[in-house]
Design a protein around this motif. Sequence first.
Motif, PDB file in Angstrom:
ATOM      1  N   ILE A 152       0.834  -1.202   0.000  1.00 17.18           N
ATOM      2  CA  ILE A 152       0.000   0.000   0.000  1.00 17.18           C
ATOM      3  C   ILE A 152       0.866   1.248   0.000  1.00 17.18           C
ATOM      4  CG2 ILE A 152      -1.680   1.325   1.349  1.00 17.18           C
ATOM      5  CD1 ILE A 152      -2.765  -1.404   2.366  1.00 17.18           C
ATOM      6  N   VAL A 153       1.898   1.251   0.839  1.00 15.72           N
ATOM      7  CA  VAL A 153       2.792   2.402   0.917  1.00 15.72           C
ATOM      8  C   VAL A 153       3.544   2.586  -0.404  1.00 15.72           C
ATOM      9  CG1 VAL A 153       4.828   3.356   2.064  1.00 15.72           C
ATOM     10  CG2 VAL A 153       3.038   2.243   3.421  1.00 15.72           C
ATOM     11  N   ALA A 154       4.018   1.480  -0.980  1.00 16.43           N
ATOM     12  CA  ALA A 154       4.754   1.560  -2.236  1.00 16.43           C
ATOM     13  C   ALA A 154       3.862   2.078  -3.359  1.00 16.43           C
ATOM     14  CB  ALA A 154       5.318   0.192  -2.603  1.00 16.43           C
ATOM     15  N   ALA A 155       2.625   1.578  -3.419  1.00 17.14           N
ATOM     16  CA  ALA A 155       1.691   2.039  -4.454  1.00 17.14           C
ATOM     17  C   ALA A 155       1.379   3.519  -4.273  1.00 17.14           C
ATOM     18  CB  ALA A 155       0.405   1.216  -4.405  1.00 17.14           C
ATOM     19  N   ALA A 156       1.258   3.958  -3.026  1.00 12.79           N
ATOM     20  CA  ALA A 156       0.998   5.374  -2.753  1.00 12.79           C
ATOM     21  C   ALA A 156       2.167   6.229  -3.242  1.00 12.79           C
ATOM     22  CB  ALA A 156       0.761   5.589  -1.263  1.00 12.79           C
ATOM     23  N   ASP A 211       0.207   4.797  -7.968  1.00  8.64           N
ATOM     24  CA  ASP A 211      -0.543   3.738  -8.654  1.00  8.64           C
ATOM     25  C   ASP A 211      -1.840   3.506  -7.880  1.00  8.64           C
ATOM     26  OD1 ASP A 211      -1.561   1.440  -9.798  1.00  8.64           O
ATOM     27  OD2 ASP A 211       0.399   0.481 -10.020  1.00  8.64           O
ATOM     28  N   LEU A 212      -2.902   4.205  -8.267  1.00 11.75           N
ATOM     29  CA  LEU A 212      -4.129   4.216  -7.479  1.00 11.75           C
ATOM     30  C   LEU A 212      -4.869   2.890  -7.516  1.00 11.75           C
ATOM     31  CD1 LEU A 212      -5.505   7.772  -8.318  1.00 11.75           C
ATOM     32  CD2 LEU A 212      -3.852   7.067  -6.575  1.00 11.75           C
ATOM     33  N   ILE A 213      -4.864   2.232  -8.664  1.00 15.86           N
ATOM     34  CA  ILE A 213      -5.584   0.963  -8.763  1.00 15.86           C
ATOM     35  C   ILE A 213      -4.886  -0.106  -7.937  1.00 15.86           C
ATOM     36  CG2 ILE A 213      -6.309  -0.865 -10.346  1.00 15.86           C
ATOM     37  CD1 ILE A 213      -6.811   1.269 -12.423  1.00 15.86           C
ATOM     38  N   ARG A 214      -3.559  -0.145  -7.994  1.00 15.14           N
ATOM     39  CA  ARG A 214      -2.811  -1.074  -7.149  1.00 15.14           C
ATOM     40  C   ARG A 214      -3.020  -0.733  -5.672  1.00 15.14           C
ATOM     41  NH1 ARG A 214       3.687  -0.938  -6.635  1.00 15.14           N
ATOM     42  NH2 ARG A 214       3.936  -2.413  -4.918  1.00 15.14           N
ATOM     43  N   TYR A 215      -3.052   0.552  -5.365  1.00 11.73           N
ATOM     44  CA  TYR A 215      -3.272   1.001  -3.993  1.00 11.73           C
ATOM     45  C   TYR A 215      -4.611   0.466  -3.473  1.00 11.73           C
ATOM     46  CZ  TYR A 215      -3.781   4.203  -0.019  1.00 11.73           C
ATOM     47  OH  TYR A 215      -3.953   4.715   1.240  1.00 11.73           O
ATOM     48  N   ILE A 216      -5.656   0.664  -4.245  1.00 10.31           N
ATOM     49  CA  ILE A 216      -6.983   0.245  -3.810  1.00 10.31           C
ATOM     50  C   ILE A 216      -7.058  -1.268  -3.679  1.00 10.31           C
ATOM     51  CG2 ILE A 216      -9.392   0.095  -4.577  1.00 10.31           C
ATOM     52  CD1 ILE A 216      -9.083   2.968  -5.588  1.00 10.31           C
ATOM     53  N   GLY A 217      -6.399  -2.000  -4.603  1.00  8.02           N
ATOM     54  CA  GLY A 217      -6.408  -3.456  -4.527  1.00  8.02           C
ATOM     55  C   GLY A 217      -5.735  -3.966  -3.267  1.00  8.02           C
ATOM     56  N   ALA A 218      -4.561  -3.420  -2.944  1.00 10.66           N
ATOM     57  CA  ALA A 218      -3.842  -3.848  -1.740  1.00 10.66           C
ATOM     58  C   ALA A 218      -4.581  -3.421  -0.484  1.00 10.66           C
ATOM     59  CB  ALA A 218      -2.424  -3.277  -1.750  1.00 10.66           C
ATOM     60  N   ASP A 219      -5.151  -2.218  -0.521  1.00 16.42           N
ATOM     61  CA  ASP A 219      -5.929  -1.715   0.618  1.00 16.42           C
ATOM     62  C   ASP A 219      -7.136  -2.610   0.880  1.00 16.42           C
ATOM     63  OD1 ASP A 219      -6.696   0.602   2.512  1.00 16.42           O
ATOM     64  OD2 ASP A 219      -8.454   0.439   1.217  1.00 16.42           O
ATOM     65  N   HIS A 220      -7.832  -2.976  -0.191  1.00 16.01           N
ATOM     66  CA  HIS A 220      -8.999  -3.855  -0.077  1.00 16.01           C
ATOM     67  C   HIS A 220      -8.602  -5.194   0.547  1.00 16.01           C
ATOM     68  CE1 HIS A 220     -12.844  -5.693  -1.345  1.00 16.01           C
ATOM     69  NE2 HIS A 220     -12.104  -6.756  -1.550  1.00 16.01           N
ATOM     70  N   GLU A 221      -7.506  -5.773   0.077  1.00 16.37           N
ATOM     71  CA  GLU A 221      -7.068  -7.073   0.578  1.00 16.37           C
ATOM     72  C   GLU A 221      -6.627  -6.975   2.039  1.00 16.37           C
ATOM     73  OE1 GLU A 221      -6.314 -11.224   0.165  1.00 16.37           O
ATOM     74  OE2 GLU A 221      -7.542  -9.744  -0.907  1.00 16.37           O
ATOM     75  N   PHE A 222      -5.963  -5.895   2.401  1.00 21.20           N
ATOM     76  CA  PHE A 222      -5.531  -5.694   3.785  1.00 21.20           C
ATOM     77  C   PHE A 222      -6.727  -5.704   4.730  1.00 21.20           C
ATOM     78  CE2 PHE A 222      -4.703  -3.107   7.493  1.00 21.20           C
ATOM     79  CZ  PHE A 222      -3.403  -3.445   7.885  1.00 21.20           C
ATOM     80  N   HIS A 223      -7.724  -4.895   4.407  1.00 19.52           N
ATOM     81  CA  HIS A 223      -8.888  -4.789   5.294  1.00 19.52           C
ATOM     82  C   HIS A 223      -9.706  -6.075   5.290  1.00 19.52           C
ATOM     83  CE1 HIS A 223      -8.624  -0.529   6.503  1.00 19.52           C
ATOM     84  NE2 HIS A 223      -7.980  -0.390   5.362  1.00 19.52           N
ATOM     85  N   VAL A 275       1.032   8.902   0.849  1.00 16.92           N
ATOM     86  CA  VAL A 275       1.930   8.030   1.609  1.00 16.92           C
ATOM     87  C   VAL A 275       1.670   8.166   3.100  1.00 16.92           C
ATOM     88  CG1 VAL A 275       4.337   7.587   2.219  1.00 16.92           C
ATOM     89  CG2 VAL A 275       3.728   8.018  -0.155  1.00 16.92           C
ATOM     90  N   ARG A 276       1.437   9.388   3.553  1.00 20.32           N
ATOM     91  CA  ARG A 276       1.123   9.599   4.972  1.00 20.32           C
ATOM     92  C   ARG A 276      -0.092   8.785   5.389  1.00 20.32           C
ATOM     93  NH1 ARG A 276      -1.799  15.002   6.317  1.00 20.32           N
ATOM     94  NH2 ARG A 276      -3.422  13.696   5.377  1.00 20.32           N
ATOM     95  N   ASN A 277      -1.114   8.815   4.550  1.00 17.24           N
ATOM     96  CA  ASN A 277      -2.313   8.046   4.851  1.00 17.24           C
ATOM     97  C   ASN A 277      -2.054   6.548   4.757  1.00 17.24           C
ATOM     98  OD1 ASN A 277      -3.753  10.445   5.147  1.00 17.24           O
ATOM     99  ND2 ASN A 277      -4.345  10.499   2.991  1.00 17.24           N
ATOM    100  N   ALA A 278      -1.229   6.160   3.794  1.00 16.31           N
ATOM    101  CA  ALA A 278      -0.922   4.742   3.615  1.00 16.31           C
ATOM    102  C   ALA A 278      -0.197   4.172   4.828  1.00 16.31           C
ATOM    103  CB  ALA A 278      -0.079   4.551   2.355  1.00 16.31           C
ATOM    104  N   LEU A 279       0.610   4.996   5.464  1.00 16.96           N
ATOM    105  CA  LEU A 279       1.390   4.535   6.620  1.00 16.96           C
ATOM    106  C   LEU A 279       0.504   4.157   7.810  1.00 16.96           C
ATOM    107  CD1 LEU A 279       4.402   7.010   6.459  1.00 16.96           C
ATOM    108  CD2 LEU A 279       4.487   4.522   6.171  1.00 16.96           C
ATOM    109  N   GLU A 280      -0.764   4.559   7.782  1.00 17.95           N
ATOM    110  CA  GLU A 280      -1.674   4.144   8.850  1.00 17.95           C
ATOM    111  C   GLU A 280      -1.834   2.628   8.873  1.00 17.95           C
ATOM    112  OE1 GLU A 280      -5.295   6.374   8.412  1.00 17.95           O
ATOM    113  OE2 GLU A 280      -4.462   8.131   9.420  1.00 17.95           O
TER     114      GLU A 280
END
Length: 224
Positions: free
Chosen positions: A125-129, A133-145, A183-188
């Motif tokens: 998520i942090v790397a995508a941020a 890469d927004l689509i990769r970000y959302i995919g990793a975020d979705h899987e994390f949650h 990235v700041r938000n991703a670090l959460e």
Amino acid sequence: MADSSKLTLPTFARRMSLREKVADALRGAIVSGEMKPGELYSAPDLAERFGVSATPVREAMLDLVKQGLVNPVRNKGFQVTAVSEADLDHITRIRELLEPPAAGEACGHITPELLTTLQSLAGDIVAAAAEGDLIRYIGADHEFHRRLLGAGGNHRLVRIVEDLRSQSRLYGLASLAEAGQLVRNALEHVQMCDLIQAGKADDLEDLMRTHIGRVRREWAGRPS
């Protein structure tokens, strides 16, 4: 007809089972706002962008129709459904009621193996941020949650939350990425992993509540 060549979609050339992968990528493009409400998208054009045949794209689009994310337009293609500000407020409120306590409950059930997976996803998520890469970000975020909440064992709740997340729209992600704030938000997510490792369920619940509230404000392009 919208120009699909401008979308930052991945390529799935030379793969056989693509329906779910295509659906996930399209869902990410819809949630991030890359695919815009009201514009027409044809399966052949999207298939060319993905580097696959039109069949898995049509099948993926039909899956998204069932989820209410797109509407079919006869002999033309598909349109992304619009979501009102009121709908987004309602989605956020429901998520705030469901996810924080579910995350707190799941905290004590997360195995070392699952924690390692969550830490890896947080890194993605942090790397995508960082890469925007927004689509990769959302995919990793979705899987994390999904994996985090799934540790609590309430799979019906996980499905409800997944549906709510799919109906969200995060139009502010692109501007956050451009400003270097994503990235700041991703670090959460990294902080969540640290709280899980420390067994701080109450703090995890609080952070999850803050995280969801930020999604509705900054991530949706509404700063207040």
